[in-house]
Design a protein around this motif. Sequence first.
Motif, PDB file in Angstrom:
ATOM      1  N   GLU A  98       1.534  11.770  -9.943  1.00  0.00           N
ATOM      2  CA  GLU A  98       0.539  13.882  -8.949  1.00  0.00           C
ATOM      3  C   GLU A  98       1.731  14.639  -9.252  1.00  0.00           C
ATOM      4  O   GLU A  98       1.264  16.229 -10.068  1.00  0.00           O
ATOM      5  N   LYS A 157       1.228   4.453  -2.806  1.00  0.00           N
ATOM      6  CA  LYS A 157       1.057   5.694  -2.479  1.00  0.00           C
ATOM      7  C   LYS A 157       1.922   6.116  -3.106  1.00  0.00           C
ATOM      8  O   LYS A 157       1.963   7.857  -3.593  1.00  0.00           O
ATOM      9  N   GLU A 158       3.309   5.872  -2.302  1.00  0.00           N
ATOM     10  CA  GLU A 158       4.793   6.682  -3.481  1.00  0.00           C
ATOM     11  C   GLU A 158       4.583   7.072  -4.445  1.00  0.00           C
ATOM     12  O   GLU A 158       4.882   7.590  -5.172  1.00  0.00           O
ATOM     13  N   ILE A 176       1.090  -1.292  -0.018  1.00  0.00           N
ATOM     14  CA  ILE A 176      -0.114   0.091  -0.151  1.00  0.00           C
ATOM     15  C   ILE A 176       0.457   2.046   0.323  1.00  0.00           C
ATOM     16  O   ILE A 176       0.741   2.081  -0.491  1.00  0.00           O
ATOM     17  N   SER A 177       2.457   0.971   0.949  1.00  0.00           N
ATOM     18  CA  SER A 177       2.387   2.073   0.780  1.00  0.00           C
ATOM     19  C   SER A 177       3.377   2.776  -0.292  1.00  0.00           C
ATOM     20  O   SER A 177       3.454   4.006  -0.591  1.00  0.00           O
ATOM     21  N   TYR A 213       1.728   7.190  -6.715  1.00  0.00           N
ATOM     22  CA  TYR A 213       1.504   7.624  -7.174  1.00  0.00           C
ATOM     23  C   TYR A 213       1.182   9.301  -7.277  1.00  0.00           C
ATOM     24  O   TYR A 213       0.932  10.621  -7.459  1.00  0.00           O
ATOM     25  N   ALA A 214       2.075   9.794  -5.898  1.00  0.00           N
ATOM     26  CA  ALA A 214       1.891  10.925  -5.822  1.00  0.00           C
ATOM     27  C   ALA A 214       2.974  11.740  -6.122  1.00  0.00           C
ATOM     28  O   ALA A 214       3.023  12.852  -6.523  1.00  0.00           O
TER      29      ALA A 214
END
Length: 218
Positions: free
Chosen positions: A48, A41-42, A37-38, A44-45
């Motif tokens: 973005e 998230k990384e 999950i981490s 995706y960040a």
Amino acid sequence: MSKLSTVIAFFTGAAIGGATVWYITKERYAQLAEEEISSVKEAYAQRESKREKAEKAMSQYQGAEDEDTPATDGPVTPAVTAKVTEKGSISEYAQRIQNGEPLEYSKTVVPTKTGAQEKPAQSENSGDVPYVISPDEFDELDGYTAISLTYFADGVLSDENGVIIDDVEEIVGDDLNHFGEYDEDAVYVRNDAKRCDYEILKDERKYAEFRKTLPTNI
């Protein structure tokens, strides 16, 4: 200890061991899930962040382009069009930002043609002067006639029938001095004006000696 007690103790130990294994496995998979999950998230960040950076750069680029483009009531002149084109398209600019490439206008510059175009350089052999060619080039061109000549020790040049060539310079220029460039006893000359390839063979005899070997009617 009775058999019943032994059986009960065995199953009790097995249950405790199984519970321990289950607990350890559960903790391990929970840790792996948290790491996955981490990671998502990384990623995706980062995506973005790149998108926001590209949008910001596009906005700045559009503002600079508007400042550089002079206001005009009529059609845009070729000079103005060329100036705007030098910076390339906005989509290319944004794509280079997302790919992490350096922002250099020189990569999308469209060269403008100024002045008269340079004329292509003329061939070194303009066709007016015979020139030496390699043995492999001899008799390779369509429409060219291959002719064999003989160069004798006394400086006489003749054809295969012993007919003396009077206009030597017009036929082969000064290329009789080029024996040895490809072959010690032969030189090959192309005459574009006459569309002929000449194979000139060196003969150590004098012309008069060669003449004696010919029939009297030649």
